[in-house]
Scaffold this motif. Structure first.
Motif, PDB file in Angstrom:
ATOM      1  N   VAL A   1       0.937  -1.251   0.151  1.00 32.24           N
ATOM      2  CA  VAL A   1       0.072   0.014   0.059  1.00 32.24           C
ATOM      3  C   VAL A   1       0.840   1.353  -0.203  1.00 32.24           C
ATOM      4  N   THR A   2       0.590   2.017  -0.857  1.00 28.83           N
ATOM      5  CA  THR A   2       1.415   3.414  -0.855  1.00 28.83           C
ATOM      6  C   THR A   2       0.558   4.485  -0.911  1.00 28.83           C
ATOM      7  N   ALA A   3       0.683   5.658   0.000  1.00 25.62           N
ATOM      8  CA  ALA A   3       0.059   6.804   0.059  1.00 25.62           C
ATOM      9  C   ALA A   3       1.256   7.953  -0.570  1.00 25.62           C
ATOM     10  N   THR A   4       0.441   8.743  -1.414  1.00 26.99           N
ATOM     11  CA  THR A   4       1.076   9.926  -2.115  1.00 26.99           C
ATOM     12  C   THR A   4       0.092  10.969  -2.224  1.00 26.99           C
ATOM     13  N   GLN A   5       0.845  12.123  -2.608  1.00 27.13           N
ATOM     14  CA  GLN A   5       0.162  13.527  -2.551  1.00 27.13           C
ATOM     15  C   GLN A   5      -1.025  13.809  -1.206  1.00 27.13           C
ATOM     16  N   PRO A   6      -0.416  13.312  -0.015  1.00 23.08           N
ATOM     17  CA  PRO A   6      -1.283  13.601   1.016  1.00 23.08           C
ATOM     18  C   PRO A   6      -1.065  15.302   1.379  1.00 23.08           C
ATOM     19  N   GLN A   7      -2.430  15.701   1.648  1.00 27.12           N
ATOM     20  CA  GLN A   7      -2.490  17.283   1.866  1.00 27.12           C
ATOM     21  C   GLN A   7      -2.032  17.719   3.233  1.00 27.12           C
TER      22      GLN A   7
END
Length: 434
Positions: A359-365
């Motif tokens: 699982v990858t998280a990207t472009q979190p505000q």
């Protein structure tokens, strides 16, 4: 009397009109054809049987370090867009032909441009549309990887426009003769900030070791624990190493971090005497959180599940509408999706009882964390990966009893894009009858 032909390359036809036993060399969805050797036609309906593999932990050992010519003949980094092939002819005396997958901690360091690394079997296949590690220029990023060794080795693809150095630390392998798996609902077993699982509240000292007692959580015959390790509030850069209790600190790492960073990584840690040790390889203090997600052991203790490689395959990308609507996950909200096996497996496939996902998280505000869980259940009070605003963070995730749909909850005050690549799944013991 019928003759059965198995899709295993080493198989020979078996003539029988009664019960028989056959052992596949590798886990997976296998096809079985039946025909009448007396001149009858092939049975047009091929049978399928899904075979899993058990896990054998090994003392952590470094297989690859391009900085120091370990596993390669030079100290040259991997070029932009290039592949590096790491042969794995055997592990612990077991030939690659009898190994379904290896588990290794892969680290990217000194990248000259942002990008990703994909790890996949060296079997002549093209680079899959998936990633195991994502990084920015200059960043050091580790991630646990479970990869098939079909072909006797693995390939590392540098999906960036710059060079990267790669490190690979072997943790164990899936094959015959190992331990079964038992997933558990995620439970926090260590939080040095509050003193949970420790003798008192407080960070691990520089170059200090914490003994995590798991005997109350694991059966006596557990061979390895599945822990999601998180570091927070480190006062200096460094790394964590998790290893069997009272053993020598191995020259490998599970999780790398910089000062002030919160980072997580999944670890499969051999257990000794019901304990594992966590070493702080930095010159400063660090707070550590650990969530127990399962264990390996005997069938008597409930650990009777086996692993089936199924990937890597991209099943969710909120940036492009893969598997879910095209939109980031809003603040304090969730998405749900069908896993790869639901879309591709035949009707005879067993329902998986555990999922392994990258699982990858990207472009979190904003800063926050993701929790991955069975969609039909309540969101557990644990984290699978932590992120800061603007960062891209991957982590391997183990999900117990996933059911038909899996959920990802965004615990942050801003939206975040989510990518999910399926690596495999666990199944309960199976029997096959013609």
């Amino acid at each position: 009397m019928y003759s059965y032909v198995f899709d295993d390359a080493t198989a020979l036809p078996v003539d029988t009109d009664g019960a028989f036993t056959y052992t596949f060399h590798r886990a997976g969805d296998h096809e079985i054809d039946r025909y009448d050797p007396r001149g009858g036609p092939y049975d047009e309906t091929a049978r399928h049987v899904v075979v899993g593999a058990d896990y054998t932990p090994v003392p952590p050992v470094r297989l690859l370090d391009t900085r120091h010519s370990i596993g390669v003949t030079t100290t040259t980094p991997v070029a932009a867009g290039a592949d590096l092939v790491l042969p794995i002819p055997s592990v612990a005396g077991i030939p690659a032909a009898d190994i379904s997958a290896v588990v290794a901690n892969v680290t990217v360091t000194q990248p000259t441009a942002g990008g990703h690394v994909t790890v996949y079997p060296d079997n002549g296949a093209s680079v899959p549309t998936a990633s195991n590690l994502n990084f920015t220029a200059g960043q050091t990023v580790p991630n646990l990887v479970t990869v098939p060794v079909d072909g006797g080795g693995v390939v590392f693809h540098n999906g960036s426009s710059g060079t990267v150095h790669l490190l690979t630390d072997l943790q164990g392998f899936y094959g015959r003769g190992g331990s079964g798996f038992k997933p558990v609902s995620p439970a926090r077993v260590l939080d040095t900030r509050s003193g949970l699982g420790a003798s008192s509240a407080g960070p691990i000292a520089a170059h200090g070791t914490l003994a995590l007692i798991l005997s109350g959580r694991l059966p006596a015959d557990a061979t390895a624990a599945v822990l999601n390790l998180t570091v927070t509030r480190p006062t200096d850069h460094g790394y964590l190493t998790a290893y069997p209790h009272a053993g020598a600190v191995p020259g490998v790492s599970n999780l790398n971090f910089t000062a002030g960073q919160t980072a997580a990584n999944l670890a499969l840690v051999p257990v000794a005497g019901g304990k594992v040790d966590i070493f702080n390889g930095s010159g400063g203090t660090v707070q550590v959180v650990a969530d127990l997600e399962g264990y390996f052991g005997s069938a008597v203790s409930g650990a009777n599940q086996s692993y089936v490689p199924d990937g890597p395959a991209r099943i969710v990308d909120t940036r492009y509408g893969t598997g879910v609507p095209k939109a980031p996950v809003p603040a304090d909200s969730s998405i749900s999706f069908y896993p790869h096996w639901y879309q591709t497996c035949s009707t005879s496939c067993p329902l998986p009882v555990g999922a392994v996902l990258n699982v990858t998280a990207t472009q979190p505000q904003k800063n926050g964390f993701l929790t991955v869980y069975p969609n039909e259940q309540t969101v557990p009070n644990v984290s699978n990966l932590n992120f800061t605003a603007g960062a891209t963070v991957p982590n391997l995730v183990s999900v117990a009893d996933p059911g038909l749909m899996i959920g990802v909850y965004n615990h942050s005050g801003g939206s975040v894009q989510v990518i999910v690549d399926e690596e495999g799944y666990y199944i309960a013991p199976q029997t096959w009858a013609d």
